[in-house]
Design a protein around this motif. Structure first.
Motif, PDB file in Angstrom:
ATOM      1  N   ALA A  97      -8.204  12.607   7.880  1.00 54.99           N
ATOM      2  CA  ALA A  97      -9.260  11.615   7.753  1.00 54.99           C
ATOM      3  C   ALA A  97      -8.754  10.372   7.029  1.00 54.99           C
ATOM      4  O   ALA A  97      -8.978   9.252   7.473  1.00 54.99           O
ATOM      5  CB  ALA A  97     -10.453  12.214   7.020  1.00 54.99           C
ATOM      6  N   GLU A  98      -8.084  10.531   5.911  1.00 53.39           N
ATOM      7  CA  GLU A  98      -7.530   9.399   5.173  1.00 53.39           C
ATOM      8  C   GLU A  98      -6.463   9.883   4.207  1.00 53.39           C
ATOM      9  O   GLU A  98      -6.388  11.072   3.885  1.00 53.39           O
ATOM     10  CB  GLU A  98      -8.628   8.662   4.413  1.00 53.39           C
ATOM     11  CG  GLU A  98      -9.294   9.452   3.315  1.00 53.39           C
ATOM     12  CD  GLU A  98     -10.325   8.632   2.554  1.00 53.39           C
ATOM     13  OE1 GLU A  98     -10.409   8.826   1.332  1.00 53.39           O
ATOM     14  OE2 GLU A  98     -11.022   7.817   3.168  1.00 53.39           O
ATOM     15  N   PRO A  99      -5.602   8.980   3.732  1.00 52.71           N
ATOM     16  CA  PRO A  99      -4.522   9.376   2.818  1.00 52.71           C
ATOM     17  C   PRO A  99      -5.064   9.932   1.509  1.00 52.71           C
ATOM     18  O   PRO A  99      -6.189   9.648   1.108  1.00 52.71           O
ATOM     19  CB  PRO A  99      -3.769   8.061   2.587  1.00 52.71           C
ATOM     20  CG  PRO A  99      -4.131   7.195   3.744  1.00 52.71           C
ATOM     21  CD  PRO A  99      -5.543   7.566   4.103  1.00 52.71           C
ATOM     22  N   GLN A 100      -4.227  10.721   0.855  1.00 47.54           N
ATOM     23  CA  GLN A 100      -4.555  11.290  -0.448  1.00 47.54           C
ATOM     24  C   GLN A 100      -3.476  10.877  -1.447  1.00 47.54           C
ATOM     25  O   GLN A 100      -2.345  10.554  -1.070  1.00 47.54           O
ATOM     26  CB  GLN A 100      -4.624  12.816  -0.365  1.00 47.54           C
ATOM     27  CG  GLN A 100      -5.602  13.349   0.655  1.00 47.54           C
ATOM     28  CD  GLN A 100      -7.044  13.080   0.285  1.00 47.54           C
ATOM     29  OE1 GLN A 100      -7.457  13.315  -0.851  1.00 47.54           O
ATOM     30  NE2 GLN A 100      -7.815  12.576   1.240  1.00 47.54           N
TER      31      GLN A 100
ATOM     32  N   ASP B 201      -0.240  10.820  11.832  1.00 48.68           N
ATOM     33  CA  ASP B 201      -0.118   9.768  12.836  1.00 48.68           C
ATOM     34  C   ASP B 201       0.470   8.484  12.255  1.00 48.68           C
ATOM     35  O   ASP B 201       1.191   7.751  12.949  1.00 48.68           O
ATOM     36  CB  ASP B 201      -1.470   9.490  13.491  1.00 48.68           C
ATOM     37  CG  ASP B 201      -2.517   8.999  12.490  1.00 48.68           C
ATOM     38  OD1 ASP B 201      -2.359   9.251  11.285  1.00 48.68           O
ATOM     39  OD2 ASP B 201      -3.502   8.371  12.924  1.00 48.68           O
ATOM     40  N   ALA B 202       0.204   8.200  10.976  1.00 49.02           N
ATOM     41  CA  ALA B 202       0.769   7.010  10.344  1.00 49.02           C
ATOM     42  C   ALA B 202       2.288   7.137  10.231  1.00 49.02           C
ATOM     43  O   ALA B 202       3.034   6.195  10.528  1.00 49.02           O
ATOM     44  CB  ALA B 202       0.150   6.797   8.964  1.00 49.02           C
ATOM     45  N   ARG B 203       2.751   8.309   9.807  1.00 44.41           N
ATOM     46  CA  ARG B 203       4.196   8.524   9.718  1.00 44.41           C
ATOM     47  C   ARG B 203       4.839   8.537  11.099  1.00 44.41           C
ATOM     48  O   ARG B 203       5.956   8.065  11.285  1.00 44.41           O
ATOM     49  CB  ARG B 203       4.487   9.836   8.992  1.00 44.41           C
ATOM     50  CG  ARG B 203       4.202   9.765   7.498  1.00 44.41           C
ATOM     51  CD  ARG B 203       4.862  10.895   6.729  1.00 44.41           C
ATOM     52  NE  ARG B 203       4.742  10.683   5.307  1.00 44.41           N
ATOM     53  CZ  ARG B 203       5.569   9.945   4.581  1.00 44.41           C
ATOM     54  NH1 ARG B 203       6.582   9.330   5.171  1.00 44.41           N
ATOM     55  NH2 ARG B 203       5.397   9.815   3.287  1.00 44.41           N
ATOM     56  N   ALA B 204       4.118   9.088  12.076  1.00 38.79           N
ATOM     57  CA  ALA B 204       4.658   9.147  13.436  1.00 38.79           C
ATOM     58  C   ALA B 204       4.859   7.742  13.999  1.00 38.79           C
ATOM     59  O   ALA B 204       5.882   7.462  14.646  1.00 38.79           O
ATOM     60  CB  ALA B 204       3.731   9.953  14.329  1.00 38.79           C
TER      61      ALA B 204
ATOM     62  N   VAL C 172      -3.415   1.141   1.160  1.00 42.84           N
ATOM     63  CA  VAL C 172      -3.028   2.554   1.198  1.00 42.84           C
ATOM     64  C   VAL C 172      -3.827   3.304   2.261  1.00 42.84           C
ATOM     65  O   VAL C 172      -3.282   4.087   3.042  1.00 42.84           O
ATOM     66  CB  VAL C 172      -3.225   3.210  -0.184  1.00 42.84           C
ATOM     67  CG1 VAL C 172      -2.992   4.714  -0.101  1.00 42.84           C
ATOM     68  CG2 VAL C 172      -2.282   2.586  -1.206  1.00 42.84           C
ATOM     69  N   LYS C 173      -5.133   3.056   2.322  1.00 45.84           N
ATOM     70  CA  LYS C 173      -5.993   3.779   3.260  1.00 45.84           C
ATOM     71  C   LYS C 173      -5.699   3.423   4.714  1.00 45.84           C
ATOM     72  O   LYS C 173      -5.869   4.243   5.616  1.00 45.84           O
ATOM     73  CB  LYS C 173      -7.462   3.504   2.937  1.00 45.84           C
ATOM     74  CG  LYS C 173      -7.922   4.095   1.608  1.00 45.84           C
ATOM     75  CD  LYS C 173      -9.309   3.666   1.227  1.00 45.84           C
ATOM     76  CE  LYS C 173     -10.366   4.318   2.074  1.00 45.84           C
ATOM     77  NZ  LYS C 173     -11.735   4.023   1.577  1.00 45.84           N
TER      78      LYS C 173
ATOM     79  N   THR D 263      -8.164   8.674  -7.043  1.00 51.18           N
ATOM     80  CA  THR D 263      -9.041   8.562  -5.889  1.00 51.18           C
ATOM     81  C   THR D 263      -9.063   7.125  -5.392  1.00 51.18           C
ATOM     82  O   THR D 263      -9.191   6.185  -6.181  1.00 51.18           O
ATOM     83  CB  THR D 263     -10.476   8.999  -6.252  1.00 51.18           C
ATOM     84  OG1 THR D 263     -10.443  10.329  -6.782  1.00 51.18           O
ATOM     85  CG2 THR D 263     -11.376   8.959  -5.027  1.00 51.18           C
ATOM     86  N   LEU D 264      -8.959   6.955  -4.082  1.00 57.58           N
ATOM     87  CA  LEU D 264      -9.008   5.628  -3.481  1.00 57.58           C
ATOM     88  C   LEU D 264     -10.456   5.171  -3.378  1.00 57.58           C
ATOM     89  O   LEU D 264     -11.329   5.935  -2.974  1.00 57.58           O
ATOM     90  CB  LEU D 264      -8.364   5.650  -2.093  1.00 57.58           C
ATOM     91  CG  LEU D 264      -6.876   6.024  -2.063  1.00 57.58           C
ATOM     92  CD1 LEU D 264      -6.419   6.251  -0.634  1.00 57.58           C
ATOM     93  CD2 LEU D 264      -6.036   4.943  -2.722  1.00 57.58           C
TER      94      LEU D 264
END
Length: 301
Positions: free
Chosen positions: A120-123, A165-168, A214-215, A201-202
């Protein structure tokens, strides 16, 4: 006449409807009735959340926790329950999730729960100041800091756990540009939330540039802006010298920290080794896929 009958029989045999052979289906290991659930290319051992939660189907393997004779369940990484799964991690019988550290790894280096969360979103995960990675990052940050002003105090680091998916996308961009080089750079923006002073927490404030970057993995900046603007036009600008990125760092009054993002950026070789004595000599990339936010660094000066 006999010849005509023979031809009719032959025609009929060639035009019979053949019964299709059913395709092989990889069935749920819990109920054995429905196909396994596939999520983001990963095939889970169960068909649904109900089977994952109940694990009521046949499973011949015993619980992996030493001394337990109950039946192991794939939903709990072959432990009989969530309690025993956590105990197995605590005792060092299996490796724990990279993010929560409590549950066994089931999807790469993460447990199922954490893997779903980062989809869903980065941590953010705070690094231990005594850890080797924290010390290496501090050494890199301080050695790259080049400013006539007093050197900063390196305080905290949050590792950014990005969605797959971001890293991909970043890996695909790097593979598509084999002559480019990947280097560490730093980028900063205004941080209006109290990141670092409370939980990692973002926030959801549109004006918070750090959390927006970041998000979105650099696809969005403060106030929803899609790019920076500079000497080379629209794109993303970062610096190998964190002191230059620090000029754009703005923190809220309730936080004692200044914030900068450590990035892995893929750039043309001509940009490597350039004199960064001015803003015009920043590292520039035209696409978000070329740069990846990897750490959030908190410091004071």
């Amino acid at each position: 006449m006999a010849s005509m009958i023979k031809n009719v029989v032959h025609w009929g045999s060639n035009n019979r409807v053949k019964t299709p052979v059913p395709a092989q289906v990889d069935l749920c290991e819990i109920c054995g009735k429905k196909p396994k659930f596939v999520e983001n290319g990963f095939k889970h051992p169960y068909c649904s959340r109900s089977c994952a939660r109940n694990g009521s189907g046949p499973s011949p393997a015993a619980c992996m926790l030493r001394g337990c004779r109950a039946t192991g369940k794939p939903a709990f990484a072959n432990f009989c329950s969530e309690v025993h799964a956590k105990e197995g991690v605590r005792l060092g019988q299996v490796e724990g999730c990279d993010l929560c550290k409590a549950q066994p790894r089931m999807v790469g280096t993460m447990c199922i729960t954490c893997d779903r969360r980062i989809c869903a979103e980065p941590q953010l995960r705070e690094l231990n100041p005594d850890a080797k990675l924290f010390k290496n990052l501090r050494t890199q940050f301080m050695s790259e800091w080049d400013s006539p002003k007093t050197a900063p105090s390196f305080e905290k680091v949050y590792e950014i756990i990005l969605p797959r998916d971001a890293r991909a996308r970043h890996d695909q961009y790097r593979a598509a540009n084999p002559k480019f080089e990947e280097v560490r750079s730093f980028h900063s923006s205004q941080c209006i939330c109290d990141l670092g002073s409370k939980e990692p927490t973002l926030c959801n404030f549109k004006s918070c540039g750090i959390c927006a970057i970041v998000k979105s993995s650099f696809k969005s900046f403060a106030f929803g802006v899609s790019y920076n603007n500079g000497r080379f036009g629209d794109g993303i600008y970062s610096y190998r010298n964190p002191a230059l990125a620090d000029r754009f760092a703005t923190s809220c009054t309730s936080s004692p920290y200044r914030v900068v993002i450590a990035c892995d950026v893929v750039v043309e070789p001509s940009q490597i080794g350039a004199d960064e004595s001015s803003e015009e000599e920043s590292l520039f990339v035209p696409f978000a896929d070329a740069i990846l936010p990897v750490y959030v660094i908190m410091y004071t000066r």
